[in-house]
Design an enzyme around this catalytic site. Structure first.
Site, PDB file in Angstrom:
ATOM      1  N   GLU A   3       7.174   4.642   7.449  1.00  0.00           N
ATOM      2  CA  GLU A   3       5.736   4.690   7.739  1.00  0.00           C
ATOM      3  C   GLU A   3       5.488   5.355   9.095  1.00  0.00           C
ATOM      4  O   GLU A   3       4.708   4.857   9.902  1.00  0.00           O
ATOM      5  CB  GLU A   3       5.138   3.273   7.705  1.00  0.00           C
ATOM      6  CG  GLU A   3       5.182   2.634   6.333  1.00  0.00           C
ATOM      7  CD  GLU A   3       4.535   1.255   6.292  1.00  0.00           C
ATOM      8  OE1 GLU A   3       4.437   0.595   7.343  1.00  0.00           O
ATOM      9  OE2 GLU A   3       4.093   0.840   5.210  1.00  0.00           O
ATOM     10  N   GLU A  52       6.330   0.736  -1.662  1.00  0.00           N
ATOM     11  CA  GLU A  52       6.129  -0.676  -1.326  1.00  0.00           C
ATOM     12  C   GLU A  52       4.887  -1.167  -2.052  1.00  0.00           C
ATOM     13  O   GLU A  52       3.767  -0.986  -1.589  1.00  0.00           O
ATOM     14  CB  GLU A  52       5.933  -0.876   0.195  1.00  0.00           C
ATOM     15  CG  GLU A  52       7.185  -0.646   1.017  1.00  0.00           C
ATOM     16  CD  GLU A  52       7.012  -1.016   2.494  1.00  0.00           C
ATOM     17  OE1 GLU A  52       5.928  -1.515   2.874  1.00  0.00           O
ATOM     18  OE2 GLU A  52       7.967  -0.792   3.255  1.00  0.00           O
TER      19      GLU A  52
END
Ligand SMILES: *[C@@H]1O[C@H](CO)[C@@H](O)[C@H](O)[C@H]1NC(C)=O
Ligand SMILES: *[C@@H]1O[C@H](CO)[C@@H](O)[C@H](O)[C@H]1NC(C)=O
Ligand SMILES: *[C@@H]1O[C@H](CO)[C@@H](O)[C@H](O)[C@H]1NC(C)=O
Ligand SMILES: *[C@@H]1O[C@H](CO)[C@@H](O)[C@H](O)[C@H]1NC(C)=O
Ligand SMILES: *[C@@H]1O[C@H](CO)[C@@H](O)[C@H](O)[C@H]1NC(C)=O
Ligand SMILES: *[C@@H]1O[C@H](CO)[C@@H](O)[C@H](O)[C@H]1NC(C)=O
Ligand SMILES: *[C@@H]1O[C@H](CO)[C@@H](O)[C@H](O)[C@H]1NC(C)=O
Length: 636
Positions: free
Chosen positions: A186, A266
């Protein structure tokens, strides 16, 4: 429209499998088919249905049990983070043994029939201490983490030169089970947005792993995040949970990856808890519905988490948005397998969804491991922290005019004691102030061994002290876990700035690094000679002190849950293993998970408690057969 187009492409992909499947050679390959928008495994279209599991949060002897349960749910893949600080907590010293034996974990997954998506960071977030970065990086005071900063990049290069060559034989294309590897994590959520850093990582990963492995990135589902987190040559994927519009989310991935497989790296089956916040849950029906939607689109999915586990020891992370919030010890995550690895209704619902898309292995789901309620154990007081300082600080103090941080003393985790004397008589309650909010993260203050109160980062910057000139003031500082997300990950611990008492800046410190875990590992306090301290008056039980007791397991070594009812806040060890922090006074977590294999069936099991604020007069702890993760003291 978008959905229809995607379905059409999935159809093409499946058609291709029928036609081209026979043409594939026997060579093991794993690649991206940009023409047909899917992964290709050995030349055939492949859709992964994966779940996250962190070996660092599960004791080694339960790895296989959890993996088998994931396999039996119908997963074909697992996703695994590698926490750098777990393997290199001391700079240059690498540990890949026992609970840190990553290759053994990969081997067990392979034996179980599970492919692996590896996420070696170097930054992983994961609600793990400092997002997986080793705290020794902070010895360089101006280091810019997760950037092309020279010191940072040097350390990263050294680490990846150790880790990645170990992983290379485990790549699917080399005969192992790792199908894809994520670079950073991320990164688009991080302020630095440093493409040189990402380019450097890409170069390292390619150098150590070769040109053929699929490398990818994962980012939050916004244009800004994807713009900073993606890089040419690294396949861009997204992450999102049950409250996101699936079509819109994959459309966004498409803006950055016009062709190739759709991937949610995710998909949140649950969520984490912070001390003092409400217990997080994610509704099972929502998880099932959105999972079905994702799989219907032909997309690949990883469920985060599938098995959450436990933040044993000091490994929990923290967030710092409006204020510092530490992550609780349990990483149950409301995941399909509980913290103790037990299948839940959420798991069964997920398996029912998966059945519509691939064959789920036949045979029974392994049952929950047995749990046992051993009942109450009454502890006795060993002594307050000041009294046992010789034992828990074998090196003794470092003298310094002004306070030093944990990092400056090279003690990165746990607790340190800062000692000075009162500069003058304080007959009236006098404010002790942390003017620059430099207590990271909690300060337990005693004068001549009598507990006076505490300071807490962001929320309690002043307390009162009384005493006489020359009295000893002991300040035990607790590191509550370093920030794992956002711009504040340079999270130094200890006393970061001066404290002011009345009008005086406190100086002339004796700073004691504390090796509590080392002392306990060497058998203390159970092996020592000691006189039991009667626990008659509550006042005596206030302030940081150690307590001990033993549990006779009567031949049974089953999983159990330790409840410290009416205790306030602290840390617990059993047979030398650090179970983590407890804080029933703040909640929501009330019980600590004890894996059965930690217990001895023949010898007394040694319980050690460091209570930081105040123990109850009864000095009892309770071993229960079920967890309590949602309650605050008094309500449970
Ligand atoms: C490596 O880690 C294991 C736990 O996984 C620990 O028992 C062992 O002592 C460590 N080894 C070293 C050399 O620190
Ligand atoms: C993985 O397991 C398969 C059998 O399922 C075995 O043939 C292969 O050698 C294993 N790979 C590794 C790297 O151990
Ligand atoms: C989801 O997003 C798509 C594409 O932006 C849009 O067409 C659709 O209406 C959205 N669905 C809902 C329920 O908001
Ligand atoms: C803590 O230990 C010190 C040193 O032995 C002692 O003077 C003090 O009274 C103790 N404090 C409490 C609260 O028991
Ligand atoms: C400190 O003591 C003063 C005087 O007794 C009192 O007014 C004040 O509320 C106390 N402050 C704290 C933080 O307890
Ligand atoms: C508990 O401590 C005692 C004293 O050091 C030791 O003899 C015993 O083996 C320990 N128990 C376990 C289960 O390690
Ligand atoms: C947690 O407990 C509180 C108080 O008992 C309750 O209101 C809340 O619904 C519970 N939350 C969950 C997720 O169970």
């Amino acid at each position: 429209m978008a959905t229809a187009a995607v379905l059409f492409l999935v159809a093409v992909c499946l058609f291709c499998s029928a036609v081209c499947g026979n043409l594939g050679s026997t060579k093991r390959t794993f690649s991206i088919d940009y023409k047909n928008n899917c992964f290709l495994k050995d030349g055939k279209p492949f859709q992964y249905i994966s779940g996250s599991i962190h070996y660092s949060r599960i004791p080694r002897y339960y790895w296989k049990d959890r993996l088998v349960k994931m396999y039996m749910t119908g997963l074909n893949t697992i996703q695994v983070y590698v926490p750098w600080n777990f393997h290199e907590s001391v700079q240059g010293v690498h540990n890949f043994t026992e609970d840190r034996d990553l290759e053994h974990f990969l081997d067990l997954a392979n034996q179980t029939g599970l492919l692996v998506i590896l996420r070696p960071g170097p930054y992983i977030c994961a609600e793990w201490e400092m997002g997986g970065l080793p705290a020794w990086l902070l010895q360089k005071p101006n280091i810019i983490l997760r950037s092309a900063d020279t010191d940072y990049v040097q350390a990263v290069s050294n680490w990846l030169a150790v880790l990645l060559p170990k992983m290379k034989p485990w790549l699917y294309i080399n005969g192992g089970n790792i199908i894809t590897i994520q670079v950073e994590n991320e990164y688009g959520s991080y302020y630095a947005c440093d493409y040189n850093y990402m380019r450097h990582l890409r170069t390292l990963f390619r150098f150590f792993l070769g040109e053929d492995v699929v490398l990818f990135t994962t980012d939050g589902n916004t244009d800004k995040e994807l713009a900073c987190g993606t890089l040419e040559g690294l396949y861009a994927t997204v992450d999102f949970g049950t409250d996101t519009n699936v079509t819109a989310a994959f459309n966004r991935q498409r803006r950055f990856e016009p062709r190739g497989p759709l991937v949610n790296s995710e998909f949140y089956t649950g969520w984490l808890d912070h001390w003092g916040d409400r217990h997080a849950v994610v509704n099972t029906q929502k998880v099932s519905r959105v999972l079905e939607e994702i799989l219907t689109m032909g997309a690949n999915v990883n469920m985060y988490m599938f098995e959450g586990g436990t933040n044993f020891g000091y490994w929990n992370g923290a967030d710092h948005d409006s204020r510092f919030r530490s992550v609780v010890t349990s990483y149950d995550y409301d995941a399909p397998l509980t913290e103790a690895g037990d299948p839940t209704e959420k798991l069964l619902a997920i398996r029912d969804v998966i059945k519509q898309f691939r064959e789920v292995p036949s045979g029974p789901m392994p049952p929950a491991t047995p749990k046992f309620a051993y009942g109450f154990v009454t502890l006795e007081k060993v002594g307050n922290v000041s009294k046992v300082l010789d034992t828990i600080s074998p090196l003794g103090p470092v003298k310094s005019e002004y306070p030093l941080t944990f990092e400056e003393l090279k003690q990165y985790y746990g607790y340190m004691l800062y000692r000075t004397t009162l500069p003058q008589d304080l007959s009236e309650p006098t404010p002790l102030i942390s003017p620059l909010n430099g207590v990271h993260d909690r300060a337990y203050v005693s004068v001549n061994g009598v507990f006076q109160g505490l300071l807490e980062r962001d929320t309690a910057l002043v307390m009162n002290v009384t005493g006489k000139q020359g009295d000893t003031m002991d300040i035990l500082i607790e590191n509550m876990g370093r920030v794992n997300f956002g711009s504040k990950i340079n999270d130094y611990k200890g006393l970061l700035s001066n404290l002011i008492l009345g009008k005086d800046v406190l100086t002339n410190w004796n700073i004691y690094p504390l090796d509590i875990d080392g002392a306990i590992a060497r058998g203390w306090p159970h092996s020592g000679n000691r006189r039991s301290v009667p626990a008659s008056r509550r006042e005596r039980l206030a302030g940081p002190a150690f307590y001990m007791g033993t549990l006779q397991s009567n031949g049974i070594a089953w999983d159990t849950f330790l409840k410290l009812n009416e205790w306030t806040k602290g840390q617990v060890w059993i047979n030398g293993v650090n179970l983590g922090r407890y804080w029933p006074a703040r909640g929501p977590q009330q019980t600590l998970y004890i894996p059965g294999p930690l217990l001895s069936t023949t010898r007394p099991n040694n319980i050690t408690v460091l209570e930081l604020e105040g123990a109850p007069a009864h000095l009892r702890v309770l071993f229960m057969d079920r967890p309590q993760l949602n309650a605050t003291a008094g309500k449970s």
